[in-house]
Each structure stands twice: as structure tokens, then as C-alpha cells.
Design a protein around this motif. Structure first.
Motif, short mmCIF file in Angstrom:
data_model
loop_
_atom_site.label_atom_id
_atom_site.label_comp_id
_atom_site.label_asym_id
_atom_site.label_seq_id
_atom_site.Cartn_x
_atom_site.Cartn_y
_atom_site.Cartn_z
N MET A 72 8.44 21.18 -28.99
CA MET A 72 7.76 20.12 -28.24
C MET A 72 8.46 18.79 -28.44
O MET A 72 9.00 18.51 -29.52
N ASN A 73 8.40 17.95 -27.41
CA ASN A 73 8.94 16.60 -27.46
C ASN A 73 7.92 15.63 -26.88
O ASN A 73 7.41 15.85 -25.78
N HIS A 74 7.61 14.57 -27.63
CA HIS A 74 6.82 13.47 -27.08
C HIS A 74 7.77 12.30 -26.86
O HIS A 74 8.43 11.83 -27.79
N LEU A 75 7.84 11.82 -25.60
CA LEU A 75 8.86 10.86 -25.20
C LEU A 75 8.23 9.71 -24.43
O LEU A 75 8.32 9.63 -23.21
N THR A 76 7.57 8.81 -25.13
CA THR A 76 6.98 7.63 -24.49
C THR A 76 7.34 6.40 -25.30
O THR A 76 7.85 6.49 -26.42
N LYS A 77 7.02 5.23 -24.75
CA LYS A 77 7.26 4.01 -25.52
C LYS A 77 6.28 3.89 -26.68
O LYS A 77 6.48 3.07 -27.58
N TYR A 78 5.23 4.70 -26.68
CA TYR A 78 4.23 4.64 -27.74
C TYR A 78 4.66 5.45 -28.97
O TYR A 78 4.22 5.16 -30.08
N ALA A 79 5.49 6.45 -28.77
CA ALA A 79 5.95 7.27 -29.88
C ALA A 79 7.16 8.09 -29.44
O ALA A 79 7.30 8.43 -28.26
N LEU A 80 8.01 8.39 -30.41
CA LEU A 80 9.14 9.29 -30.19
C LEU A 80 9.02 10.42 -31.21
O LEU A 80 9.12 10.18 -32.42
N ILE A 81 8.76 11.62 -30.72
CA ILE A 81 8.65 12.79 -31.59
C ILE A 81 9.49 13.89 -30.95
O ILE A 81 8.99 14.72 -30.18
N PRO A 82 10.80 13.91 -31.23
CA PRO A 82 11.68 14.86 -30.55
C PRO A 82 11.89 16.15 -31.35
O PRO A 82 11.79 16.18 -32.58
N ASN A 83 12.15 17.23 -30.60
CA ASN A 83 12.71 18.43 -31.20
C ASN A 83 11.81 19.03 -32.28
O ASN A 83 12.29 19.49 -33.32
#
Length: 363
Positions: free
Chosen positions: A312-323
């Protein structure tokens, strides 16, 4: 430097170009003026330059999976410095379920939470005013807050029966099935009382708890009479049980699932169009939440129609949680045209995650 491209979409706004969006996102999270203390500090240990080297979705593979660090990092360090005004309003700090060890903590922002909640809004179109019953975990989990906001959007009231999934997993882990059974019965007792004495239009719970509710004498008829929408999440629902719920136990009541995780601060929604095999299929809101399904031995993407472990990847200006390698396996299926990554179907828990045995329990 303008970061307007990172604003959440409005109804009449044209879709963003995913790769242009990703490049702007890297500038946001790794610029001293806008990035979070966590990522600005963590960038010094990376063997690549996120701003200069990450241009495509495939480039996100270069990031290490950092979510284990969120077990102890001060939550203030996760807040991007560039957030201001309404973007800076914090909805809460939420924790993962603790299935794979000590819980991880994440900061949820109000604007993002409202967008994430609206992602499955079409499923509720036409329901009108409806009271909501949540049978599932509340604090410190985001599950309960989403239910509270759903009730508000439906101009209804929220009834809730709290569940401590960590305690049930501890009981199962030590082999205390009898005490686990008593605890679940205690939860079901409370839910049954609400359903029999109040008018509930939307029932939100997990598949194992929904199955337990159907065992109570007369309760199925009560649900059939009042409930117009059954929302399931938090645990696996196989195709056979799903078909029984839809066509035998609750015919005529909409049954739709959400698949998500605290570690992506949101969820994907179940497709309206049924698959021929009866499996629930989920689309995430690309480019903000993006899935891959990989062979856990090699880390390479599996082909559509093949099973692997979810990344899963979360990709917003509020958080970056990649890979982030999740504790679930799934079928990889084709995403809607123009979206990053893939969609998923037939999601279920892996047997082990790292050195930990995965116990799903009722959540």
C-alpha cells in the motif's frame, strides 16, 4: 513554488496527471519549508534523492518500508510543515490494530478524512436520513470515527458497541478460546439490544460479527425490517459467505465492503459491478492511495489474476507512507484506466508476517 496540484479534488475539477502529481508530492515532502520533520530527517539516510530521482510510480519502490518506525516516532514529527489553515486541522491520532506487534500511530487530518469518507459516498446515494450502528473498534482506531462522521452525513444518530480487537487476539494467542467466546457474546448482546429497540438504517461491522448476529433468534428478521445498508470491513469475507449474506440471509439489503488500513489513513471501496466469481473487488482512490500486489519472495508485481501480498501507498500532502507491505494477500486485478497501480480482490490475511503469526480474530 505552487503546490495547488496536491489539493484534494472538487466535483468539477479535471483529474490530475498522476506522474505530475507524484513529482509535486516529492517536492512537498522533501522541501525544508513544507516537509515533515520525520521525512526531512529520514531523507538523509536514503541512497537516492526523492525530488531528483522519483518521477514515476515505479520509482516509489526505492523507498524503504518505514511504518515500523511509526511505533515510536513522536506524532508531531509526522506533520508536514507546509500545512496551514483548514488543511492543518487534525481529526485525531489513530493506531493500527496491533496484529503484527506494537501499534503504529498516524495523524489524520480533517480534510483528508472527509475526502476518504466521501470515497464510497455513491454506495449511500438515495438512503436519506439513517441512524448508524457501529459494532467494532472505536478509539484508538479510526474505524469508529469514520462511523461517527457517516451518521452525521446521513443526518442520523450513531449507536456504537465498542470492541477491543487487541484483547481478543491476545486471548486467541494464548489459546483461551472460551474467554474469547464470552467476550464476543458480550459484544453481540449489546448490539442485539440496540437493533431490537432502535431503528438502525446502516449497520457497520466485521464479517465475523455479522455472522454472529445472524445466530440470534429473531434478529435476522429485525435487521431485514429496518437495515437498508450493511457495510463490512476489518476482516476477510469469502465469496461463499458473501453470497449467503446477499442472497439467502439479507436479500434486498445492500451489502458492500471497505478494504483499508490505518497505515494508509483510509480505504478502497467495493465495486458496484459484481465479478463473475463472486469475489469482492476493491478500487483505491488513485493517486492518493495506490496498491500493488507482489510476490513476497521477490518483491516483483504479480500479473493480473494472480495472488500475492498487498503493498500500500498513501500519497497526499497530509502524509507520505510509501511501499508498505501489508499483512494481507489478494488477487491483483486491473485498476480503472489511467490509475496508478492495481485494484484487488479476495483479500485475506497472510498466515505469518515477519516473525509474527497473524491472528485475525473478529477484526
Amino acid at each position: 513554488m505552487s503546490f495547488d496540484l496536491l489539493d484534494l479534488p472538487e466535483p468539477d475539477r479535471p483529474p490530475v496527471d498522476p506522474e505530475e502529481y507524484l513529482r509535486a508530492l516529492m517536492r512537498w515532502h522533501f522541501s525544508p519549508r513544507t516537509g515533515s520533520p520525520f521525512w526531512l530527517r529520514r531523507a538523509r539516510s536514503l541512497d537516492f534523492d526523492p525530488i531528483g530521482d522519483v518521477h514515476t510510480f515505479e520509482d516509489l519502490r526505492r523507498f524503504p518500508n518505514v511504518v515500523d518506525e511509526f511505533r515510536a516516532v513522536p506524532v508531531e514529527d509526522l506533520v508536514p510543515r507546509g500545512l496551514s489553515g483548514a488543511d492543518r486541522v487534525i481529526a485525531g491520532v489513530y493506531e493500527s490494530g496491533g496484529t503484527t506487534g506494537l501499534p503504529k500511530r498516524f495523524v489524520m487530518f480533517d480534510r483528508w478524512m472527509e475526502f476518504a469518507l466521501g470515497w464510497d459516498e455513491s454506495h449511500y446515494a438515495g438512503l436519506g436520513t439513517a441512524n448508524v450502528l457501529l459494532v467494532g473498534p472505536s478509539g484508538p482506531h479510526m474505524f469508529g470515527e469514520f462511523a461517527r462522521r457517516r451518521a452525521r452525513r446521513q443526518n442520523g444518530m450513531l449507536f456504537s458497541v465498542d470492541l477491543d480487537p487487541r484483547w481478543i487476539k491476545k486471548l486467541l494467542e494464548r489459546g483461551d478460546a472460551a474467554e474469547s467466546e464470552r467476550y464476543v457474546e458480550h459484544v453481540v448482546d449489546q448490539a442485539a439490544h440496540i437493533l431490537r429497540t432502535q431503528t438502525v438504517g446502516i449497520l457497520i461491522t466485521t464479517p465475523p460479527l455479522l455472522e454472529r448476529l445472524t445466530r440470534r433468534a429473531g434478529l435476522v428478521e429485525t435487521i431485514r425490517k429496518d437495515v437498508r445498508y450493511l457495510c463490512w470491513s476489518g476482516a476477510h469475507l469469502d465469496a461463499d459467505t458473501r453470497e449467503i449474506f446477499q442472497n439467502e440471509i439479507f436479500p434486498g439489503i445492500a451489502l458492500k465492503g471497505l478494504y483499508g488500513s490505518t497505515t494508509i489513513l483510509g480505504m478502497s471501496r467495493e465495486r458496484d459491478v459484481e465479478r463473475a466469481d463472486g469475489l469482492a473487488a476493491f478500487d483505491p482512490p488513485s493517486p492518493y492511495i495506490v496498491f500493488r500486489v507482489v510476490d513476497p519472495r521477490t518483491g516483483e508485481d504479480v500479473a493480473h489474476g494472480e495472488r500475492g501480498q498487498v503493498v500500500m501507498n498513501h500519497l497526499t500532502k497530509y502524509a507520505l507512507i510509501p511501499n508498505n507491505l501489508e499483512r494481507d494477500h489478494a488477487l491483483s486485478i486491473e485498476a480503472p484506466p489511467g490509475w496508478f497501480g492495481c485494484s484487488v480482490a479476495d483479500v485475506g490475511p497472510v498466515a505469518t508476517f515477519g516473525d509474527t503469526t497473524v491472528i485475525e480474530g473478529v477484526y
